[in-house]
Design an enzyme around this catalytic site. Sequence first.
Site, PDB file in Angstrom:
ATOM      1  N   ILE B 460       0.831  -1.210   0.000  1.00  0.00           N
ATOM      2  CA  ILE B 460       0.000   0.000   0.000  1.00  0.00           C
ATOM      3  C   ILE B 460       0.865   1.260   0.000  1.00  0.00           C
ATOM      4  O   ILE B 460       0.435   2.338   0.417  1.00  0.00           O
ATOM      5  CB  ILE B 460      -0.999   0.007   1.175  1.00  0.00           C
ATOM      6  N   ARG B 618      12.526  -5.462  15.311  1.00  0.00           N
ATOM      7  CA  ARG B 618      13.562  -5.302  14.297  1.00  0.00           C
ATOM      8  C   ARG B 618      13.016  -4.562  13.083  1.00  0.00           C
ATOM      9  O   ARG B 618      11.901  -4.827  12.644  1.00  0.00           O
ATOM     10  CB  ARG B 618      14.041  -6.699  13.898  1.00  0.00           C
ATOM     11  N   GLU B 694       1.307   1.935  12.308  1.00  0.00           N
ATOM     12  CA  GLU B 694       0.386   2.788  13.083  1.00  0.00           C
ATOM     13  C   GLU B 694       1.055   3.608  14.186  1.00  0.00           C
ATOM     14  O   GLU B 694       0.636   4.718  14.480  1.00  0.00           O
ATOM     15  CB  GLU B 694      -0.715   1.945  13.780  1.00  0.00           C
TER      16      GLU B 694
END
Lengths: 351, 729
Positions: B460, B618, B694
Amino acid sequence: MRNFSYQAVERVDSAVARHTEFATSAFLAGGTTLIDLIKLDVMRPEQVVDVNRLPLKRIDLLDDGRIRIGALVSNTELAHHPLIRARHPLLSAALLSGASTQLRNMATTAGNLMQRTRCAYFRDPTVPECNKREPGSGCAALTGINRLHAVLGTSEHCVATHPSDMCVALAAIEGAVEVEGPAGKREVALLDFHLLPGDTPEREHALEADELITSVVLAPHLDSAGAHYLKLRDRASYEFALASCGVILALDGQRIGQVRIALGGVATKPWRAFEAEASLVGVVPGRESFEQAARLALAHARALEHNAFKLPLARQAIVRALETALDDAQGGMSPPARSDTGAGSPAGDSP
Amino acid sequence: MTVEALNQRTARIDGELKVSGGADYAGDHQLPGMLHGYPVVSPVASGRLERLDFDAAMGAPGVVEIIHGGNFPRLNRSPDSMAEENKVGEVRLPFEDDQIHYHGQYLALVVADSFEHARAAARLVSIEFSCAPAVAGLSSAGEGREVDDEAVTLGEPARALAAAEVRIDAEYRIATEAHAVMETHATLASWQDDRLTVYESTQGVVFHRNALAQVFAMAPEQVEVIAHYIGSGFGSKLFMWPHSVITCAAARLLGRPVRTVLPRQWNFANTGHRPASLQRVRLGADRDGKLQAILHDALNETSPVEAYSDSCASATPSMYACDHVAVTQRIAEVNHGTPTSMRAPGEASGNFALETALDELAVELGVCPVELRRRNFTVRDPASGLPWSSNHLLECFDDAAGRFGWERRDPTPRSMRDGHELIGYGMATQSWSAMRKHCTARASFLADGRLSIATGTQDIGTGTYTIVAQTASQLSGVPLDRVEVKLGDSQLPAGPLSGGSMATASTLPAVAGAVREAIATLQRLSIGEGGRFEDAAPSALEFRDGRLWHGDESASVAELLQTLERGSVDAVVSTAPGDEQKRASFRSFGAVFVEVRWDPGISRLRVARVVSTIDGGRMINPLTAHNQLEGGVVMGLGMALFERLEYERDGRLHNHNFADYIVPVHADMPEIELVTLDYPDLAFNEFGARGVGEIGLTGVGAAVSNAVFHATGKRIRELPIRLEALLEE
């Protein structure tokens, strides 16, 4: 978008002649307002007359000190032109505080004068009430969301703000708009060009039917004046003013000799605060006199439900712009007519 | 292993295609005979559709057909299930009844031979309707109803609150926000007999395929959904919206491909938004600032046709050491389009309320806001009772505070000044849960020596193509530019949604498994009959640098396949989370510090600096990871200062365009310093990645509002903070 006929013309007289051939014609220059409004179905011209090939792209210094700006000079070119930067830095600063680089590259001087309001109700034809779009239909902004609307020069028929930054500077600088129409050439004083809405908000300017703007002539600049354009808005760039103030201030000794105060974002047309100016002439400048001038400038303002904050905000803009222009006139703090556009970083639109 | 492809700042492998116009987005595709759809929508927010008059529109140039309730086929509602992977944005089918539930609701689709003709004709459709009173916004929606399964109670919060020495009780509001995607939603549908092919801008080709199959009563194999590139989604493209159903139905009805590129305006109404929320937070603490009770009650708007809960308080029980916690969630119907997940859904909103309340507590106690949070650090997740798998929040505080220069802060509001400007420092904790889903991937060694990876997730814009290539390159030794990655097609082995920060943790283990399996298969075949190393002992072989080695002898993949007379060697592997969630809690944390500057003389507020240190596991690719985190900060600044969908008194949308719905622009950008601690969370997956889509957004709203309080002395409990809230005269 509805279909329309398209004509590209090479001469001013043929532009005017073409324009007369349809009841609803529109001149196309940069298109940054017109094309948007056609796509939104707000403007529905039967014909578009493309004037981009007309020889109206020069900037000339006239013998009497005035500067003639061709109608098709782009906002970018105008803002960066050495004559404008040297003599009318307020105009340069105002231009660069508006829109975005891409829009300024397209937008023209005459097109900026003809810029239409950003009132969301005007721009949305699914809203039935808009006296500007549909005379007599009412004004949705009066009882709607009117945070961005005008507090000066409003009427019960329209409270839409004039969106231009350039025109605020022009209102302070003064001069004339040169036009050509079926009846020949004439001149309209800049201060008379834009009209108050009154009970005919659909009439926004002094152009007669089929008249084309050919140039704008700036009055001679004031000697050793300071200037400042301050634009306050919700974000730092690519945003119209909540309140803006352009000031030109010339000292006479310790006192103010001449001062011009123009306002944007708060009025239905580019606004001159004449009473405020008068209160300052001959006065030793200072915070108190500036605040008094700011109060006078907004004395007749009328707030709506959501835009009462514009009164104090405009007063703040006036005081700060006066202070900064005074510094500038004294050759002090600020670089000449720095554009104070709210950009917090060099990544902004200002060059 | 000589190739070090992981943990590298690798530029996007699809970057050149994107900047050269070579990347094919849904609305770019054209098919022979294709028609164009343009929606006719409700001009009001509530009422009943009485009649549509198509006479003028049908006579307009280029119009082929108008799709509406009268000629729309009978379809099925999707079961709308997350588990079955057929969840949709709005379960109501288009034109299902004549009720008008919100402004912008589809009433018809004009189909014409060009976009311009369709649009012009759509405006000629005359709509007769009767109006009904609308619930215009959350403030007039009442108390709503409780979402039962979201209430959490730990200990005895009411009693603990009553007994606490210090209490905070405040309400926080956040405006409806739009995803404001750059690439508008678009659908191109085409039928060949009983097969449906759909180009769609979606964050989930598998979900979209399953939902369409349900709606059109087809087997999932009969439907193919393609989304090679997506120009941002932020949650609005996770689940199918009605424009896709209408377009597919129109294409079937007309027997020609139909493309609908959703007009910009209706991306603001018909494809979800972050719902407006109203939250009450009550905190109880002792004089040292140890939390005794947290009560967090949230209410969000939903639409009349969908019960969407934003789960605003879902993270609250996990944030701090507190034995007595109660959270509740309510939803209330308003006549707006249906809300949906928007970047850091729920947690971004809940975080603003909780982290602002903590700042209020810090002020009340006279304790440094960072110190207050340190004192309430929890070594286990109070919600689950399990220890954290990996939690370095305390290091985030230290690192970010040090870089920011927090020690220079004079805690007294309005005490720090620079010329005209008052300076404010504020901070907040950042957080996002770690999620992982099942994924299947295919790895294929090709005859030309390239390694091809395929999985039905999608990129995306975040860099999924690139990290899949990095992973395959790392494990095989095949150079990055010899790795091909295929994503964004539901015909590929099924991959996860690109949402919830879970794509990386879900996808990479399957990719790794498939690459290993493909290598093993290649080895096994090569020691078998007709193989390059026939009869060699398996233990004597080593696959290294993209070649198979036997002692000093080696052969390239191309040679191996040529010897085997095969076009490719393929392996398909599925992976899924195990029972690690039973042993530990997985969550990312961070700390964000913000400097604002307030010029009271001209009512100008700007954010000057942001420093954020993130413990997100990571980083597979620090370049694309930081890009995501930075984008999160930018979106957080939008939430804090700019973004607000406005509705009229009768519920109509007011600012559904990019001129009036303002998002931050470059000139608003502060200096942003981002640090990732890079502690691998190996219990979560073998790569130790938790995902960073997010978390960058969380905390920014609270840090800004806390800094605003410090600069101005005014506590603003509503986002966005606009200048009139602060104006002083």
